[in-house]
Scaffold this active site. Structure first.
Site, mmCIF file in Angstrom:
data_model
loop_
_atom_site.group_PDB
_atom_site.id
_atom_site.type_symbol
_atom_site.label_atom_id
_atom_site.label_comp_id
_atom_site.label_asym_id
_atom_site.label_seq_id
_atom_site.Cartn_x
_atom_site.Cartn_y
_atom_site.Cartn_z
ATOM 1 N N HIS A 102 7.823 1.854 -1.342
ATOM 2 C CA HIS A 102 9.021 1.998 0.071
ATOM 3 C C HIS A 102 10.345 2.664 -0.253
ATOM 4 C CE1 HIS A 102 6.153 -0.673 2.492
ATOM 5 N NE2 HIS A 102 6.291 -1.439 1.359
ATOM 6 N N THR A 103 9.889 3.802 -0.932
ATOM 7 C CA THR A 103 11.011 4.885 -1.279
ATOM 8 C C THR A 103 10.585 6.642 -0.590
ATOM 9 O OG1 THR A 103 9.876 5.744 -3.209
ATOM 10 C CG2 THR A 103 12.136 4.075 -3.264
ATOM 11 N N ASP A 104 9.287 6.562 -0.296
ATOM 12 C CA ASP A 104 8.720 7.249 0.234
ATOM 13 C C ASP A 104 9.178 8.329 1.105
ATOM 14 O OD1 ASP A 104 7.326 5.678 0.972
ATOM 15 O OD2 ASP A 104 5.013 7.276 0.322
ATOM 16 N N GLY B 99 -5.477 -1.397 -0.870
ATOM 17 C CA GLY B 99 -4.067 -0.071 -0.913
ATOM 18 C C GLY B 99 -3.824 0.060 -2.452
ATOM 19 N N LEU B 100 -5.633 1.158 -2.308
ATOM 20 C CA LEU B 100 -5.144 2.023 -3.493
ATOM 21 C C LEU B 100 -5.711 3.769 -2.868
ATOM 22 C CD1 LEU B 100 -7.762 -0.274 -6.322
ATOM 23 C CD2 LEU B 100 -5.212 0.109 -5.999
ATOM 24 N N ASP C 200 0.966 8.641 -1.037
ATOM 25 C CA ASP C 200 -0.418 8.845 -1.373
ATOM 26 C C ASP C 200 -1.599 9.903 -1.135
ATOM 27 O OD1 ASP C 200 -0.061 6.067 -0.865
ATOM 28 O OD2 ASP C 200 -0.633 5.731 1.156
#
Ligand code: GLA
Length: 393
Positions: A37-39, A127-128, A175
């Site tokens: 949750h930094t991107d 979540g991959l 991602d």
């Protein structure tokens, strides 16, 4: 990866004709090692591409139709290159459609129709990054088929934009970037503000990365993901009292944040922002300890990351917490955390190779007892980003 001869047979069953014009492309899934949750806050992330993902077979058509099918579900769609619009009922087909739409926006409308067959190996909703894998493989394939330059950094930006604006999921760049630019045995240190990146050899010695799938499905759109994004924007707004030009939380150092966090009015918003700034700092510290070959310290940073996502960012949930708690009780585990957006999905753990079997058995047992759900495990190798399989085509 997939059996190509079998996939070609399926393609010909679906579309007829000859195998001559079929081109084959592959894109992986991804796992994020740290930096969660930094991107979308302009911070750094440290993901890696997996050795499994999406295989795409594609062949030009004589007309201007686009026909999308997959070996995974019965849902297929036929559209015209001229009418590409989002439709909820089109399910997974919205991802490749988003890419066709995006290319047209960028001045690359398709010059002809295509038949597509997708084969996905990434468990759906885990979540991959199965959706980023579909997007990136489609963009790469269409650029190559249309004879346009193929730039994998550009592809990640375009694919993220398509997901944000066509599909309507406000994801960050991580991602798509990892899926497009990954490299075997390397993780990617990516600064999401500047998109400067470094491929860092991931030397884990006697330790293996083990992904644990909680099999609690996570829906990005339905989840609290967008709420977290707006809370971060709220924090930036409040912090502008001290930093008038501030655009993203990632532009602050930890010291600047700590000295000014009281400007953030809402206590929940303050905790969200604290997670982001501290997590970015953990990525920087991870690079230092990994360069020194200190895996034990990296494991501790992974643990701290999860705890912060649980307590400050509140995106873990009972299943991820139960799996991580079980993982940490197994001897030979250096660290364990959730990976990806959270709210279900997967964990990633750093496990001594001699403990992997015991790890899987014990975590499975404890996790099932705690949640009643049956988990899956993948001992993970780091693979390459998107590519064309030329010799096979
Ligand atoms: C999802 C999003 C990414 C990133 C992660 C959390 O995977 O698609 O952009 O925000 O969640 O780190």
């Amino acid at each position: 990866m997939a059996n190509l001869a079998e996939l070609k047979t399926k393609f010909l069953e679906q579309y007829g004709g000859s195998a001559d014009g079929i081109a084959v492309f592959q894109a992986p899934g991804r796992v994020n090692l740290i930096g969660e949750h930094t991107d979308y806050n302009g911070g750094s992330v440290f993901p890696a591409a997996l050795t499994f993902g999406t295989t795409l077979l594609v062949r030009p058509r004589e007309d201007r139709k686009l026909v999308f099918a997959t070996t995974n579900f019965p849902i297929s769609r036929e559209i015209s290159t001229e009418s590409v619009v989002f439709d909820e009922s089109d399910d997974w087909v919205n991802y490749p459609k988003g890419i066709v739409w995006e290319l047209a926006q960028r001045g690359i409308p398709l010059t002809r129709g295509y038949d597509f067959l997708y084969h996905g190996e990434i468990p759906n909703g885990a979540g991959l990054s199965s959706s980023a894998s579909i997007e990136v493989v489609t963009a790469y394939a269409l650029l190559a088929m249309e004879g346009k330059p193929v730039d994998t950094v550009e592809i990640s930006i375009w694919a993220q934009h398509a997901e944000n604006e066509f599909v309507g999921v406000k994801c960050g760049i991580m991602d798509q970037f990892a899926v497009a630019n990954g490299k075997k045995d390397h993780a990617i240190l990516l600064d999401c503000d500047t998109l400067r990146y470094e491929l860092v050899p991931f030397r884990s010695g006697d330790y293996r990365l083990v992904i644990g799938n909680t099999n609690k499905r996570r829906g990005l759109v339905d989840s609290k993901y967008n709420e977290r994004r707006s809370q971060c924007e709220q924090a930036v707004n409040d912090l502008r009292a001290a930093f008038p030009d501030l655009q993203l939380l990632g532009q602050l150092t930890l010291e600047q944040f700590r000295a000014n966090e009281s400007l953030i009015q809402d206590e929940t918003v303050r905790r969200r922002a604290r997670h982001v700034v501290e997590e970015i700092d953990r990525v920087a510290r991870s690079m230092e300890v990994l360069k020194a070959g200190d895996l034990a310290s990296f494991g501790k940073l992974m643990n701290a990351s999860h705890d912060s996502l649980r307590d400050l960012y509140e995106v873990t949930g009972d299943e991820l917490d139960a799996m991580v708690a079980a993982a940490r009780t197994v001897p030979g585990v250096l660290g364990s955390r959730m990976t990806g957006a959270g709210f279900g999905g997967c964990t990633i753990s750093l496990v001594h190779q001699d403990s992997v079997e015991r790890f899987i058995a014990e975590v499975k047992e404890k996790y099932e007892a705690a949640t009643g759900l049956h988990p899956d495990f993948y001992v993970c190798d780091i693979g390459d980003g998107v590519r064309q399989l030329k010799e096979e085509a």
